[in-house]
Design a protein around this motif. Structure first.
Motif, mmCIF file in Angstrom:
data_model
loop_
_atom_site.group_PDB
_atom_site.id
_atom_site.type_symbol
_atom_site.label_atom_id
_atom_site.label_comp_id
_atom_site.label_asym_id
_atom_site.label_seq_id
_atom_site.Cartn_x
_atom_site.Cartn_y
_atom_site.Cartn_z
ATOM 1 N N ARG A 120 -2.731 -42.819 -35.187
ATOM 2 C CA ARG A 120 -3.021 -44.242 -34.990
ATOM 3 C C ARG A 120 -2.704 -44.579 -33.540
ATOM 4 N NH1 ARG A 120 -0.508 -45.560 -40.697
ATOM 5 N NH2 ARG A 120 -2.404 -45.473 -41.952
ATOM 6 N N GLN A 121 -3.755 -44.641 -32.722
ATOM 7 C CA GLN A 121 -3.572 -44.847 -31.287
ATOM 8 C C GLN A 121 -2.960 -46.201 -30.973
ATOM 9 O OE1 GLN A 121 -7.133 -42.557 -29.090
ATOM 10 N NE2 GLN A 121 -7.867 -44.050 -30.573
ATOM 11 N N ARG A 122 -3.303 -47.204 -31.766
ATOM 12 C CA ARG A 122 -2.837 -48.555 -31.443
ATOM 13 C C ARG A 122 -1.315 -48.650 -31.462
ATOM 14 N NH1 ARG A 122 -5.446 -54.362 -33.153
ATOM 15 N NH2 ARG A 122 -3.960 -55.641 -31.993
ATOM 16 N N THR A 123 -0.667 -47.845 -32.298
ATOM 17 C CA THR A 123 0.795 -47.896 -32.363
ATOM 18 C C THR A 123 1.439 -47.412 -31.067
ATOM 19 O OG1 THR A 123 1.000 -45.656 -33.293
ATOM 20 C CG2 THR A 123 0.721 -47.483 -34.856
ATOM 21 N N LEU A 124 0.681 -46.745 -30.225
ATOM 22 C CA LEU A 124 1.212 -46.243 -28.961
ATOM 23 C C LEU A 124 1.117 -47.262 -27.835
ATOM 24 C CD1 LEU A 124 -0.435 -42.700 -29.100
ATOM 25 C CD2 LEU A 124 1.963 -43.249 -29.558
ATOM 26 N N LEU A 125 0.311 -48.309 -28.028
ATOM 27 C CA LEU A 125 0.116 -49.305 -26.976
ATOM 28 C C LEU A 125 1.299 -50.267 -26.903
ATOM 29 C CD1 LEU A 125 -3.611 -50.465 -27.167
ATOM 30 C CD2 LEU A 125 -2.587 -48.788 -25.639
ATOM 31 N N ASP A 126 1.761 -50.524 -25.702
ATOM 32 C CA ASP A 126 2.771 -51.547 -25.452
ATOM 33 C C ASP A 126 2.052 -52.897 -25.427
ATOM 34 O OD1 ASP A 126 4.629 -53.319 -24.458
ATOM 35 O OD2 ASP A 126 5.307 -52.017 -22.826
ATOM 36 N N GLU A 127 2.289 -53.698 -26.447
ATOM 37 C CA GLU A 127 1.541 -54.956 -26.569
ATOM 38 C C GLU A 127 1.867 -55.949 -25.460
ATOM 39 O OE1 GLU A 127 1.866 -56.574 -30.461
ATOM 40 O OE2 GLU A 127 0.930 -54.835 -31.424
ATOM 41 N N ALA A 128 2.978 -55.731 -24.757
ATOM 42 C CA ALA A 128 3.300 -56.593 -23.624
ATOM 43 C C ALA A 128 2.438 -56.252 -22.407
ATOM 44 C CB ALA A 128 4.775 -56.465 -23.264
ATOM 45 N N ALA A 137 1.309 -39.040 -24.558
ATOM 46 C CA ALA A 137 0.318 -40.099 -24.758
ATOM 47 C C ALA A 137 0.772 -41.397 -24.102
ATOM 48 C CB ALA A 137 0.063 -40.317 -26.245
ATOM 49 N N ARG A 138 2.047 -41.727 -24.242
ATOM 50 C CA ARG A 138 2.571 -42.947 -23.620
ATOM 51 C C ARG A 138 2.589 -42.823 -22.094
ATOM 52 N NH1 ARG A 138 6.129 -42.932 -28.412
ATOM 53 N NH2 ARG A 138 5.492 -44.688 -29.729
ATOM 54 N N THR A 139 2.856 -41.622 -21.599
ATOM 55 C CA THR A 139 2.779 -41.406 -20.153
ATOM 56 C C THR A 139 1.362 -41.654 -19.659
ATOM 57 O OG1 THR A 139 4.575 -39.789 -20.155
ATOM 58 C CG2 THR A 139 3.032 -39.688 -18.316
ATOM 59 N N PHE A 140 0.380 -41.120 -20.379
ATOM 60 C CA PHE A 140 -1.017 -41.354 -20.004
ATOM 61 C C PHE A 140 -1.358 -42.837 -20.022
ATOM 62 C CE2 PHE A 140 -5.176 -42.403 -21.795
ATOM 63 C CZ PHE A 140 -5.975 -42.089 -20.704
ATOM 64 N N LEU A 141 -0.932 -43.551 -21.047
ATOM 65 C CA LEU A 141 -1.242 -44.976 -21.152
ATOM 66 C C LEU A 141 -0.601 -45.767 -20.009
ATOM 67 C CD1 LEU A 141 -0.884 -45.386 -25.002
ATOM 68 C CD2 LEU A 141 -3.009 -45.471 -23.685
ATOM 69 N N GLY A 142 0.598 -45.369 -19.600
ATOM 70 C CA GLY A 142 1.224 -46.019 -18.453
ATOM 71 C C GLY A 142 0.450 -45.776 -17.178
ATOM 72 N N GLU A 143 -0.040 -44.558 -17.013
ATOM 73 C CA GLU A 143 -0.833 -44.241 -15.824
ATOM 74 C C GLU A 143 -2.179 -44.958 -15.860
ATOM 75 O OE1 GLU A 143 -1.360 -41.792 -12.180
ATOM 76 O OE2 GLU A 143 0.082 -43.112 -13.191
ATOM 77 N N ALA A 144 -2.784 -45.055 -17.033
ATOM 78 C CA ALA A 144 -4.044 -45.795 -17.165
ATOM 79 C C ALA A 144 -3.856 -47.255 -16.763
ATOM 80 C CB ALA A 144 -4.559 -45.697 -18.600
ATOM 81 N N HIS A 145 -2.749 -47.836 -17.182
ATOM 82 C CA HIS A 145 -2.459 -49.230 -16.822
ATOM 83 C C HIS A 145 -2.349 -49.374 -15.310
ATOM 84 C CE1 HIS A 145 -0.243 -53.044 -16.585
ATOM 85 N NE2 HIS A 145 -0.696 -53.290 -17.803
ATOM 86 N N ARG A 146 -1.717 -48.423 -14.653
ATOM 87 C CA ARG A 146 -1.580 -48.459 -13.188
ATOM 88 C C ARG A 146 -2.929 -48.338 -12.493
ATOM 89 N NH1 ARG A 146 -1.340 -45.232 -8.752
ATOM 90 N NH2 ARG A 146 -1.849 -43.335 -9.911
#
Length: 221
Positions: A188-196, A133-142
């Motif tokens: 809880r998806q929000r806990t996976l988001l890097d707030e920075a 999930a964190r890998t996906f979120l990093g790719e989404a950010h890119r």
């Protein structure tokens, strides 16, 4: 604490190949989450949309038919060959505006930085391991433009009595036989988001027929 077992890519593929068009029967509890995601995702300004875990293409059809500009382009990705086939058939009337691609489960994509206005994942993060999930979120950010939006919906833990009971039962089934619930579990998806890296614009829990879902819309910080 022992990490929760999630389905392997091959197990996910087998489950969703078997489910096929029956996935659309989940609409009864997904509808409130989709309605909120549409209203807060501002798809009326989205010229390019990428969805990961597009399933049968039901949400994509809604976006392209009603909410996105007429020239908007959509790219969907899914691991299941059956889902890809169903989604391609469903979106065929949109011709070159909609493309559906089969993936091998990897969560990196052949697209340049800042390619998309919206990156969408509905009922996907609750299927993935936390690392994936964190890998996906990093790719989404890119992949998102600076003013783009990440649009998420997924199962979560209930707070009032009925949703709490439903999510507890769902959790128990997932621990016993995750394939019985499509590999998904309340999260809880929000806990996976890097707030920075993310600025949350919308965060809400909605309930359909007793099933609680979390809706989250965020922009790159």
């Amino acid at each position: 604490m022992t990490a929760r077992r999630t389905l392997s890519y091959s197990e996910v593929e087998a489950v969703y190949d078997r489910i096929g068009a029956w996935q659309d029967t989940q609409a009864f509890y997904e509808a409130p989450a989709f309605d909120l995601l549409v209203s807060r995702g501002h798809f009326e300004t989205a010229r390019s949309v990428m969805e990961v875990g597009c399933g049968t293409g039901r949400f994509a059809e809604r976006l392209l038919s009603t909410h996105c500009p007429s020239a908007a382009r959509y790219v969907g990705h899914d691991l299941s060959e059956t889902m890809v086939r169903i989604a391609r058939t469903r979106l065929a009337s949109f011709e070159t505006r909609a493309t559906v691609r089969r993936t091998d489960g990897r969560l990196s994509f052949d697209a340049p930085h800042g390619r998309y206005d919206r990156v969408v994942a509905t009922y996907l993060l609750d299927l993935l391991s936390r690392d994936d999930a964190r890998t996906f979120l990093g790719e989404a950010h890119r992949l998102l433009r600076d003013d783009g939006r990440l649009c998420l919906a997924g199962l979560t833990r209930g707070r009032s009595l009925l949703p709490w009971c439903v999510s507890r039962l769902w959790n128990a089934l997932h621990r016993s036989r995750p394939e019985w619930v499509g590999g998904c579990r309340p999260l809880r998806q929000r806990t996976l988001l890097d707030e920075a890296r993310w600025a949350v614009q919308t965060h809400a829990t909605v309930t359909g027929w007793g099933v609680p879902s979390e809706v989250l819309v965020a922009t790159p910080a």
